[in-house]
Design a protein around this motif. Structure first.
Motif, short mmCIF file in Angstrom:
data_model
loop_
_atom_site.label_atom_id
_atom_site.label_comp_id
_atom_site.label_asym_id
_atom_site.label_seq_id
_atom_site.Cartn_x
_atom_site.Cartn_y
_atom_site.Cartn_z
N GLY A 1 -3.08 6.60 3.65
CA GLY A 1 -3.92 7.63 3.58
C GLY A 1 -3.54 8.94 2.81
O GLY A 1 -4.54 9.62 2.40
N ARG A 2 -2.10 9.33 2.95
CA ARG A 2 -1.86 10.31 2.39
C ARG A 2 -1.89 10.28 0.80
O ARG A 2 -2.35 11.12 0.02
CB ARG A 2 -0.52 10.83 2.88
N HIS B 1 9.95 9.52 1.05
CA HIS B 1 8.77 9.16 0.29
C HIS B 1 7.89 10.44 -0.53
O HIS B 1 7.91 11.37 0.37
CB HIS B 1 7.73 8.40 1.08
N THR C 1 0.94 -1.40 -0.05
CA THR C 1 -0.05 -0.16 -0.07
C THR C 1 0.90 1.40 0.10
O THR C 1 0.51 2.39 -0.37
CB THR C 1 -0.86 -0.06 1.29
N ASP C 2 1.91 1.28 0.63
CA ASP C 2 2.85 2.45 0.51
C ASP C 2 3.48 2.89 -0.97
O ASP C 2 3.76 3.86 -1.04
CB ASP C 2 4.23 2.16 1.37
N GLN D 1 -6.02 2.51 -3.91
CA GLN D 1 -5.96 2.33 -2.36
C GLN D 1 -7.26 1.29 -1.72
O GLN D 1 -7.14 0.64 -0.71
CB GLN D 1 -5.67 3.58 -1.65
N SER E 1 5.57 11.79 2.11
CA SER E 1 5.90 12.43 3.44
C SER E 1 5.87 13.80 3.54
O SER E 1 5.81 14.52 2.63
CB SER E 1 7.35 11.73 3.86
N PRO F 1 -4.58 12.66 7.29
CA PRO F 1 -3.96 11.41 7.52
C PRO F 1 -2.53 11.25 7.79
O PRO F 1 -1.74 12.27 7.15
CB PRO F 1 -4.17 10.28 6.38
N SER F 2 -1.96 10.49 8.87
CA SER F 2 -0.42 10.65 9.05
C SER F 2 0.09 9.25 8.52
O SER F 2 1.41 9.36 8.38
CB SER F 2 -0.44 10.38 10.76
N ASP F 3 -0.74 8.36 7.91
CA ASP F 3 0.09 7.10 7.34
C ASP F 3 0.03 7.30 5.96
O ASP F 3 -0.75 8.23 5.41
CB ASP F 3 -0.97 5.90 7.53
N LEU F 4 1.12 6.82 5.36
CA LEU F 4 1.54 6.98 3.76
C LEU F 4 0.13 6.55 2.94
O LEU F 4 -0.13 7.16 2.08
CB LEU F 4 2.91 6.32 3.42
#
Length: 471
Positions: free
Chosen positions: A249-250, A232, A194-195, A202, A235, A244-247
């Motif tokens: 989600g971003r 990334h 997912t990253d 997604q 980031s 969102p704080s997770d990759l």
């Protein structure tokens, strides 16, 4: 068939082959050396794996092989991709796996280890911008060759891509996990990360026919990381508590912070060197991470652009004047120097704050309680030279003096010895008498009372004697 060293199998022409040493074993199968073919290995699927689909998929791979031949450099053979070379079967003719070229794993590393400069230096891997541009260009060229055959990696990420440390050629493994185009049939890939998954995938994943869009996105992410110190592209510093704080989600929220026009919802990382990218490179990244998937650059476009940066003769990368170990794009500031300066300032700031944090950990005098607090007397009302009266201390028990300590130490044992010396005979006399009278009973009672008194003295006063401080 439970394969092991020494097992005899057959190739597609029914030639006998003997399995050598086991190299590795994974979820789907195990890889063995082949004694009769030192330049090939055999991958045999585990019992219980449905080999019918794998057999059709591998036949399709053999019919549409990518144009990625082995490369000879200074007498050393570099296998670019471990693509199947033939099918393997049991003596009875049942399909069990495939053969592929031997790839010198010991001479390779995965791209994950080269992204962070500290880790790369520790492992003796290349850290210059020119080397990383070469790796990015070679990866793009390899993907372009696969895409021309309509084969796609899908689960494309640095951990799944290896490179030869000396030549910087890419080395691809586990190709039977790719999405493969067959004769009227698409064999999908089974894994994604997912990253590195494009925004539109997604939620529902990658469906047949969408694989190239996913490869284009993942390739752009890896190129960005290679050229920007491992950062990334999603980031950064979000400008809102609800972002969102997770990759993943971003990525889904299109929070790309490094575009030419910026992003009001997220700021770039302070150590990013994207400001030192040429305009053409920044435009490619903007296309790759825009909200229009059809505009993403192809692998061929990336290959053409990156090869221009990687070639020394092109002069698009130059050595830094301040630090000879750095390289930067011609006519643009050195991102490595800017990053080094920023990290040095942060380190100095951390060192300067360390003593303060240490002092902050020390206990400070407690302030007077609010209720009944004494107001401090102003300095002008204090007589010069007058000493402030000492604060009242709570009363404490006075320690035992020498006389008391000697008394307890002597009287206690004497009393106990006297009682034991007189009390035990009285107890024996009482029990020995056939008809004990009141005199024997009274004597025994007196001795018992004295024994209890001696025990009480020891219980109460011996701990005081032991713990009492000297006067």
């Amino acid at each position: 068939m439970a394969a092991r060293e020494g097992t005899v199998i057959q190739d597609g022409r029914r030639a006998s082959l003997t399995l050598g040493r086991l190299i590795k074993s994974g979820g789907a199968g195990s890889v063995f050396l082949i004694r009769e073919r030192p330049l090939e290995v055999a991958k045999l699927y585990h019992p219980g794996v449905d080999t019918r689909v794998y057999e059709r998929k591998l036949r399709a791979m053999l019919e549409l092989s990518p144009d990625l031949p082995d490369v000879q450099e200074k007498g050393v053979r570099h296998v670019q991709i471990a693509w199947p070379t033939g099918l393997l079967q049991e003596r009875g003719g049942r399909f069990i796996g495939f053969s592929m070229p031997v790839l010198d794993i010991a001479a390779t590393s995965d791209l994950e280890h080269v992204l962070q400069e500290r880790q790369a230096r520790a492992e003796g891997l290349p850290t210059t911008l020119g080397a990383k541009a070469t790796l990015a260009a070679n990866l793009a060229v390899m993907l372009a060759a696969l895409h021309r055959r309509q084969h796609y990696v899908v689960d494309l990420k640095p951990l799944n891509v290896r490179f030869y440390r000396k030549s910087l050629f890419i080395a691809m493994l586990d190709c039977d996990g790719f999405s493969i185009q067959g004769e009227g049939e698409r064999f999908p890939a089974g894994q994604v990360t997912t990253d590195y998954l494009a925004p539109e995938f997604q939620q529902h994943g990658v469906k047949p026919g969408e694989e190239e869009a996913q490869d284009r996105f993942a390739l752009a992410v890896m190129v960005f990381q290679l050229l920007n110190a491992g950062l990334h592209p999603y980031s950064g510093r979000p400008q809102g508590a609800n972002l969102p704080s997770d990759l993943p989600g971003r990525i889904a929220a299109h929070l790309y912070a490094y575009g030419v026009s910026g992003n009001s919802h997220i700021l770039p990382s302070p150590v990013s060197g994207h400001q030192g990218f040429p305009a053409a490179l920044r435009e490619m990244f903007d296309r790759a991470f825009s909200q229009r998937p059809l505009q993403r650059p192809t692998a061929s476009e990336w290959g053409a652009l990156l090869q221009g940066y990687a070639r020394r003769s092109a002069g698009q990368l130059v050595k830094c004047d301040k630090d000879g170990t750095h390289q930067h794009f011609a006519g643009l500031p050195c991102a490595a120097c800017a990053r080094k300066s920023l990290l040095s300032k942060a380190e100095r700031a951390t060192r300067s704050h360390a003593p303060r944090r240490a002092n902050a950990g020390k206990k400070r005098p407690r302030a007077a309680a609010a209720h009944g607090a004494v107001t401090p007397t102003p300095l002008r009302n204090v007589a010069r030279g007058a000493a402030a009266p000492p604060a009242a201390q709570p009363a404490a028990a006075a320690p035992l003096g020498p006389g008391a300590r000697v008394l307890f130490a002597a009287v206690g044992p004497l009393l106990l010895g006297w009682v034991m010396g007189w009390g035990m005979p009285a107890y024996r006399a009482y029990h020995a008498a056939a008809d004990p009278g009141w005199r024997e009973a009274m004597a025994l009672g007196v001795q018992g009372g004295l024994l209890l008194l001696a025990a009480l003295l020891f219980v109460l006063f011996v701990p005081v004697l032991v713990t009492s401080k000297q006067p």
